[in-house]
Design a protein around this motif. Structure first.
Motif, PDB file in Angstrom:
ATOM      1  N   PHE A   1      -2.362  25.883  32.429  1.00  0.00           N
ATOM      2  CA  PHE A   1      -0.907  25.551  31.733  1.00  0.00           C
ATOM      3  C   PHE A   1      -1.035  23.994  31.640  1.00  0.00           C
ATOM      4  O   PHE A   1      -0.664  23.344  30.775  1.00  0.00           O
ATOM      5  CB  PHE A   1       0.030  25.925  32.673  1.00  0.00           C
ATOM      6  N   LEU A   2      -1.679  23.540  32.851  1.00  0.00           N
ATOM      7  CA  LEU A   2      -1.856  21.967  32.910  1.00  0.00           C
ATOM      8  C   LEU A   2      -2.548  21.415  31.724  1.00  0.00           C
ATOM      9  O   LEU A   2      -2.242  20.294  31.071  1.00  0.00           O
ATOM     10  CB  LEU A   2      -2.318  21.519  34.195  1.00  0.00           C
ATOM     11  N   ALA A   3      -3.714  22.169  31.521  1.00  0.00           N
ATOM     12  CA  ALA A   3      -4.697  21.642  30.526  1.00  0.00           C
ATOM     13  C   ALA A   3      -3.974  21.605  29.229  1.00  0.00           C
ATOM     14  O   ALA A   3      -4.214  20.801  28.389  1.00  0.00           O
ATOM     15  CB  ALA A   3      -6.053  22.391  30.580  1.00  0.00           C
ATOM     16  N   ALA A   4      -3.299  22.665  28.675  1.00  0.00           N
ATOM     17  CA  ALA A   4      -2.718  22.935  27.441  1.00  0.00           C
ATOM     18  C   ALA A   4      -1.592  21.992  27.335  1.00  0.00           C
ATOM     19  O   ALA A   4      -1.458  21.536  26.210  1.00  0.00           O
ATOM     20  CB  ALA A   4      -2.145  24.540  27.419  1.00  0.00           C
ATOM     21  N   LYS A   5      -0.877  22.055  28.583  1.00  0.00           N
ATOM     22  CA  LYS A   5       0.208  20.860  28.018  1.00  0.00           C
ATOM     23  C   LYS A   5      -0.255  19.421  27.790  1.00  0.00           C
ATOM     24  O   LYS A   5       0.410  18.564  27.181  1.00  0.00           O
ATOM     25  CB  LYS A   5       1.165  20.784  29.785  1.00  0.00           C
ATOM     26  N   ALA A   6      -1.231  19.008  28.722  1.00  0.00           N
ATOM     27  CA  ALA A   6      -1.991  17.623  28.415  1.00  0.00           C
ATOM     28  C   ALA A   6      -2.450  17.746  26.948  1.00  0.00           C
ATOM     29  O   ALA A   6      -2.515  16.449  26.407  1.00  0.00           O
ATOM     30  CB  ALA A   6      -3.252  17.623  29.403  1.00  0.00           C
ATOM     31  N   LEU A   7      -2.969  18.859  26.439  1.00  0.00           N
ATOM     32  CA  LEU A   7      -3.514  18.815  24.888  1.00  0.00           C
ATOM     33  C   LEU A   7      -2.608  19.362  23.830  1.00  0.00           C
ATOM     34  O   LEU A   7      -2.887  19.059  22.752  1.00  0.00           O
ATOM     35  CB  LEU A   7      -4.847  19.698  24.994  1.00  0.00           C
TER      36      LEU A   7
ATOM     37  N   MET B   1      -2.364  17.189  20.602  1.00  0.00           N
ATOM     38  CA  MET B   1      -3.270  17.117  19.753  1.00  0.00           C
ATOM     39  C   MET B   1      -3.260  18.188  18.790  1.00  0.00           C
ATOM     40  O   MET B   1      -3.712  18.069  17.500  1.00  0.00           O
ATOM     41  CB  MET B   1      -4.810  17.192  20.568  1.00  0.00           C
ATOM     42  N   HIS B   2      -2.743  19.341  19.134  1.00  0.00           N
ATOM     43  CA  HIS B   2      -2.561  20.416  18.199  1.00  0.00           C
ATOM     44  C   HIS B   2      -1.364  21.184  18.430  1.00  0.00           C
ATOM     45  O   HIS B   2      -1.125  21.693  19.803  1.00  0.00           O
ATOM     46  CB  HIS B   2      -3.909  21.226  18.120  1.00  0.00           C
ATOM     47  N   PRO B   3      -0.629  21.939  17.708  1.00  0.00           N
ATOM     48  CA  PRO B   3       0.569  22.821  18.023  1.00  0.00           C
ATOM     49  C   PRO B   3       0.252  23.871  18.702  1.00  0.00           C
ATOM     50  O   PRO B   3       0.820  24.597  19.307  1.00  0.00           O
ATOM     51  CB  PRO B   3       1.193  23.135  16.524  1.00  0.00           C
ATOM     52  N   ALA B   4      -1.081  24.456  18.363  1.00  0.00           N
ATOM     53  CA  ALA B   4      -1.690  25.797  19.100  1.00  0.00           C
ATOM     54  C   ALA B   4      -1.715  25.589  20.612  1.00  0.00           C
ATOM     55  O   ALA B   4      -1.323  26.532  21.339  1.00  0.00           O
ATOM     56  CB  ALA B   4      -2.930  26.127  18.643  1.00  0.00           C
ATOM     57  N   PHE B   5      -1.754  24.483  21.168  1.00  0.00           N
ATOM     58  CA  PHE B   5      -1.725  24.355  22.611  1.00  0.00           C
ATOM     59  C   PHE B   5      -0.413  24.495  23.100  1.00  0.00           C
ATOM     60  O   PHE B   5      -0.391  24.722  24.415  1.00  0.00           O
ATOM     61  CB  PHE B   5      -2.278  22.863  22.925  1.00  0.00           C
ATOM     62  N   GLY B   6       0.586  24.275  22.490  1.00  0.00           N
ATOM     63  CA  GLY B   6       1.988  24.558  22.751  1.00  0.00           C
ATOM     64  C   GLY B   6       2.187  26.249  23.034  1.00  0.00           C
ATOM     65  O   GLY B   6       2.730  26.453  24.099  1.00  0.00           O
ATOM     66  N   PHE B   7       1.609  26.802  22.351  1.00  0.00           N
ATOM     67  CA  PHE B   7       1.714  28.279  22.506  1.00  0.00           C
ATOM     68  C   PHE B   7       1.006  28.539  23.899  1.00  0.00           C
ATOM     69  O   PHE B   7       1.324  29.499  24.501  1.00  0.00           O
ATOM     70  CB  PHE B   7       1.229  28.967  21.277  1.00  0.00           C
ATOM     71  N   ALA B   8      -0.297  28.214  23.927  1.00  0.00           N
ATOM     72  CA  ALA B   8      -0.987  28.431  25.137  1.00  0.00           C
ATOM     73  C   ALA B   8      -0.356  28.041  26.290  1.00  0.00           C
ATOM     74  O   ALA B   8      -0.266  28.428  27.411  1.00  0.00           O
ATOM     75  CB  ALA B   8      -2.439  27.836  24.895  1.00  0.00           C
ATOM     76  N   ALA B   9       0.352  26.438  26.417  1.00  0.00           N
ATOM     77  CA  ALA B   9       1.015  26.036  27.567  1.00  0.00           C
ATOM     78  C   ALA B   9       2.310  27.019  27.660  1.00  0.00           C
ATOM     79  O   ALA B   9       2.360  27.277  28.803  1.00  0.00           O
ATOM     80  CB  ALA B   9       1.269  24.780  27.085  1.00  0.00           C
ATOM     81  N   ALA B  10       2.794  27.397  26.896  1.00  0.00           N
ATOM     82  CA  ALA B  10       4.074  28.458  27.159  1.00  0.00           C
ATOM     83  C   ALA B  10       3.613  29.701  27.572  1.00  0.00           C
ATOM     84  O   ALA B  10       4.377  30.230  28.462  1.00  0.00           O
ATOM     85  CB  ALA B  10       4.827  28.790  25.590  1.00  0.00           C
TER      86      ALA B  10
END
Length: 428
Positions: A39-45, A48-57
């Motif tokens: 979650f922390l890594a995806a939120k930070a990235l 850079m790309h909208p896909a990381f938002g889905f991963a963070a969620a």
């Protein structure tokens, strides 16, 4: 003060289950840590790309779901992180209420008359008893057990005064028996069966044998000589008379013995029946018999005989219990095995035993089920809940830990769905 019951975790497989529980707990904790790190890594990235938002969620919701289920699993048994949070350590905090409800549940649903009766009727008690007794080793064990108890039972009987009570009761019962009608009835049956005629034959033979003895004939001759005139004594009339008397008597006895319809036998029948009637109705006969009975029961020899018999029986019991003699044990073993064989071949008796035991046990359960409920409740209340919870966790803890995995997965999917809806709404 009641000492809490303890549980020792040493059953086969407990160690392996405890090791598996530790492994699954560690894996669930690592999954929780991984989702939080992702979650922390995806939120930070995310910029850079909208896909990381889905991963963070997904990772954020998975972390929250995992934490929530971890809290739920821990709160069931103990306080999370040792904090006094309300409505945690549920099992420990409700030990007494759980104990009462468990006892009540068992009483109402397991010890009700209908299920108890149905279960008892499925058991063939008679066949079990028969098979148990037919086994020689079990019958020998039962015989040894009975013999070990026998000397103590005898000593308890003597010390309790039971022997005195029993002897008094026996004496009282014997004194209350009216022997005259009993003797009259016995003699009447004796006569009805014709057995008194055999007695008559024995009497005639005995009298004949006595008359023909030289001593008896000499005595009769002496009596006759004393009564005869002097002139007849000179002609030895005494010898002649004795010989004639004995010969006539012998002929008469032989005639009676050889003739079943001889008039003398009928006269003997009437004499005996007359005596039987008087014995059953004449108070004087009853008084004489009662007097004889009282004199017999009052004789000190009778009490001495009873004490001697009891002392010999007690000595025999003690020698049998110590193994000095095997007679009684072998007899008991044979008796038990014979009883088992007889019971195995008697279906009607087995059915009666089953019916009787079902009735007895059903009544016992009905009368004692509240006591069973109280016993179960008290036992649960006395348990050491810390050890009990450890035992429960060892046996079902792995399944509870998988709730944490499911919580992370379902939470993550729910978070992903919500974030997707939010993302689509922003595009509109």
């Amino acid at each position: 003060m009641t000492v809490p019951a303890t549980f020792v975790i040493d059953a086969p497989g407990d160690a392996a289950r405890a090791a598996e529980l530790r492994r699954v707990k560690l894996l669930a904790t690592l999954v929780l840590a991984a989702t939080f790190a992702l979650f922390l890594a995806a939120k930070a990235l995310q910029p850079m790309h909208p896909a990381f938002g889905f991963a963070a969620a997904f990772c954020e919701a998975a972390t929250i779901g995992g934490l929530a289920d971890w809290y739920a699993v821990v709160a069931l048994f103990r306080r999370p992180l040792g904090l006094p949070i309300p409505h945690t350590a549920i099992i420990q905090g409700n030990q007494h209420r759980i104990a009462d409800k468990l006892g009540e549940f068992i009483e109402q649903h397991f010890l009700e008359a209908a299920p108890v009766d149905a279960k008892l009727r499925q058991i063939d008690f008679g066949s079990f008893i028969a098979d148990w007794l037919r086994d020689r080793k079990r019958s020998e064990d039962l015989a040894r057990f009975a013999l070990r108890l026998l000397p103590e039972a005898v000593a308890a009987t003597e010390n309790s005064g039971l022997m005195t009570f029993v002897s008094r009761r026996i004496t009282s019962q014997l004194m209350s028996i009216d022997l005259a009608p009993l003797a009259a009835g016995t003699l009447r049956a004796f006569v009805k069966e014709g057995r008194h005629q055999g007695l008559l034959d024995d009497i005639l033979r005995a009298v004949h044998a006595s008359l023909t003895q030289a001593e008896t004939m000499a005595m009769i001759r002496e009596k006759i000589r004393d009564e005869l005139p002097t002139l007849l004594k000179l002609y030895r009339a005494d010898r002649f008379l004795v010989n004639k008397i004995v010969a006539s008597a012998s002929a008469f006895f032989e005639e009676v013995r050889n003739d079943p319809a001889h008039p003398f036998r009928g006269e003997f029948d009437r004499m005996v029946l007359s005596f039987v009637d008087r014995l059953g109705t004449d108070p004087s006969y009853a008084d004489r018999i009662d007097g004889l009975k009282r004199d017999l029961l009052a004789r000190p020899e009778l009490a001495d005989l009873a004490r001697h018999i009891w002392a010999n029986a007690r000595s025999f019991f003690e020698r049998s219990a110590s193994g000095e003699t095997q007679v009684l044990q072998q007899h008991l073993v044979r008796m038990f095995m014979a009883a088992g064989e007889a019971l195995a071949g008697d279906a009607e008796m087995r059915a009666e035993i089953n019916q009787g035991l079902v009735a007895v046990l059903r009544t016992v359960v009905a009368e004692q089920k509240s006591g069973v409920s109280t016993f179960i409740s008290d036992q649960v209340k006395s348990w050491d809940m810390g050890q009990l919870i450890s035992l429960i966790e060892i046996n079902i803890g792995c399944d509870l830990q998988y709730i944490r995995f499911n919580g992370s997965l379902i939470g993550g999917l729910a978070g992903l769905v919500l974030y997707t809806l939010e993302y689509l709404l922003r595009l509109l």
